[in-house]
Design an enzyme around this catalytic site. Structure first.
Site, PDB file in Angstrom:
ATOM      1  N   ASP A   8       0.884  -1.188   0.000  1.00 23.55           N
ATOM      2  CA  ASP A   8       0.000   0.000   0.000  1.00 23.55           C
ATOM      3  C   ASP A   8       0.915   1.228   0.000  1.00 23.55           C
ATOM      4  OD1 ASP A   8       0.822  -0.498   2.704  1.00 23.55           O
ATOM      5  OD2 ASP A   8      -0.850   0.677   3.485  1.00 23.55           O
ATOM      6  N   HIS A 242       9.286  -0.484   9.119  1.00 20.71           N
ATOM      7  CA  HIS A 242       8.343  -1.604   9.203  1.00 20.71           C
ATOM      8  C   HIS A 242       8.448  -2.539   7.993  1.00 20.71           C
ATOM      9  CE1 HIS A 242       6.346   0.707  12.363  1.00 20.71           C
ATOM     10  NE2 HIS A 242       6.259   1.728  11.527  1.00 20.71           N
TER      11      HIS A 242
HETATM   12  C1  BDR Z   1       2.361  -0.240   8.727  1.00 21.30           C
HETATM   13  O1  BDR Z   1       1.293   0.674   8.442  1.00 21.30           O
HETATM   14  C2  BDR Z   1       1.587   1.445   7.302  1.00 21.30           C
HETATM   15  O2  BDR Z   1       1.376   2.776   7.590  1.00 21.30           O
HETATM   16  C3  BDR Z   1       3.039   1.229   7.000  1.00 21.30           C
HETATM   17  O3  BDR Z   1       3.280   1.300   5.606  1.00 21.30           O
HETATM   18  C4  BDR Z   1       3.322  -0.139   7.560  1.00 21.30           C
HETATM   19  O4  BDR Z   1       3.005  -1.137   6.615  1.00 21.30           O
HETATM   20  C5  BDR Z   1       2.963   0.103  10.075  1.00 21.30           C
HETATM   21  O5  BDR Z   1       2.023  -0.069  11.084  1.00 21.30           O
HETATM   22 CA    CA Z   2       2.663  -0.559   4.292  1.00 25.78          CA
END
Ligand code: BDR
Ligand code: CA
Length: 315
Positions: A8, A242
């Site tokens: 995403d 992340h």
């Molecule tokens: C996750 O949420 C999204 O905002 C980031 O891309 C990551 O995949 C972190 O909680």
């Molecule tokens: Ca993400």
């Protein structure tokens, strides 16, 4: 190892894409789009533009599900727009790609790829689990044959969008619960470990100093992300890597220590979106998820810098 990224995109999704492209161990056979940080179609447009920027127009991109199957639509949360910018990539302007998406949808591509490649394929999902849940529904064989690393959830720490819930799981708790219970080989890279892997302006400066367009774009978008973290989580002293950590673990599982556990996702009440052990299957000898609880921070950061650096240096 053949690899599909379900993204995403999203600043850290963009870093995950660069990490995969900078990893000779991985052969990226496709990028499937999901919604979350941005609308699905905007994330896909970002994927196409980033692949152009990195000189990888050979990688096909697929439209995924635009919203959770339990909902009628999707709107970007204010917190997502704050962290990733309205365009998902920190307001950095990238030329729109001339390339179009593959005709096949993401769910068909996921199903076909698992049928064709079995355990020579890893799927790294860094957004809501909606596409994966749809693939499980579409093909009864999918779960038994898929190897999946997800960025999502939190077991030993609180959530990031609500006290109980991490952003990706929060978007579609039913889909994540279905994935956990499906029998698929799932590794969960949650906030437990991703909030230990932090990046600062010191590192992004190195990409900018390469003097390449890719280096500038990566540095500008990541600086936007670090600045957002300075406001939302100043105690960390950097931004959470992340999504790239999930790709890192797909390349090298020894970067994290895991516990094998029977996980579920709460779908009702105030803890909706919480990833937690299933009390009913606590003593079941078969475990459904490997949950990362420790990470070799130094080794990951060094891998991250050399792999992103190699992509940033190219163009
Ligand atoms: C996750 O949420 C999204 O905002 C980031 O891309 C990551 O995949 C972190 O909680
Ligand atoms: Ca993400």
């Amino acid at each position: 190892m053949k690899t599909i990224l379900d993204l995403d995109t999203g600043i850290d999704d963009a870093l995950a894409l660069a990490y995969a492209l900078g990893s000779p161990e991985l052969e990226l056979i496709g990028v499937t789009g999901t919604y979350g940080n941005v609308l699905m179609k905007d994330g896909v447009a970002n994927d196409l533009s980033l692949l152009d920027l990195f000189g990888r127009q050979d990688v096909p991109v697929f439209h995924g599900e635009p919203h959770a199957s339990t909902k009628d639509g999707f709107e970007v949360l204010e917190i997502s727009a704050f962290i990733h910018g309205r365009n998902g990539i920190g307001e950095v302007d990238l030329p729109a790609s001339q390339r179009s998406v593959d005709e096949r949808g993401a769910v068909d591509f996921l199903v076909d790829s698992v049928r064709e490649h079995g355990d020579d394929l890893v799927i790294v999902a860094t957004g809501p689990m909606t596409n994966l849940a749809a693939a499980i529904d579409r093909d009864p064989e999918f779960a038994a044959n898929a190897r999946i690393v997800i960025m999502g959830g939190a077991l030993t720490v609180p959530g990031n969008v609500r006290p109980w819930a991490e952003a990706n799981i929060n978007q579609d708790p039913e889909a994540a619960d279905k994935l956990f219970r499906s029998g698929a080989d799932v590794t969960m890279i949650g906030l437990d470990v991703t909030l230990q892997t932090l990046l600062t302006y010191e590192e992004t400066k190195q990409w900018r100093e390469l003097g390449t367009e890719a280096g500038r774009v990566l540095a500008d978008m990541t600086d936007y992300y670090i600045k957002a973290y300075d406001t939302t989580a100043p105690h960390l002293g950097g931004c959470g890597l992340h999504d790239p950590l999930a790709v890192g673990v797909a390349v090298d599982p020894s970067l994290v220590t895991v516990i094998e556990h029977n996980m579920k996702v709460d779908v009702d009440g105030e803890t909706r979106g919480r990833t937690i052990g299933d009390e009913v299957r606590l003593n079941d000898p078969e475990k459904n998820v490997k949950v990362a609880v420790g990470v070799d921070v130094e080794r990951f950061l060094s891998e991250f810098m050399s792999r992103i650096g190699s992509v940033a240096a190219r163009g």
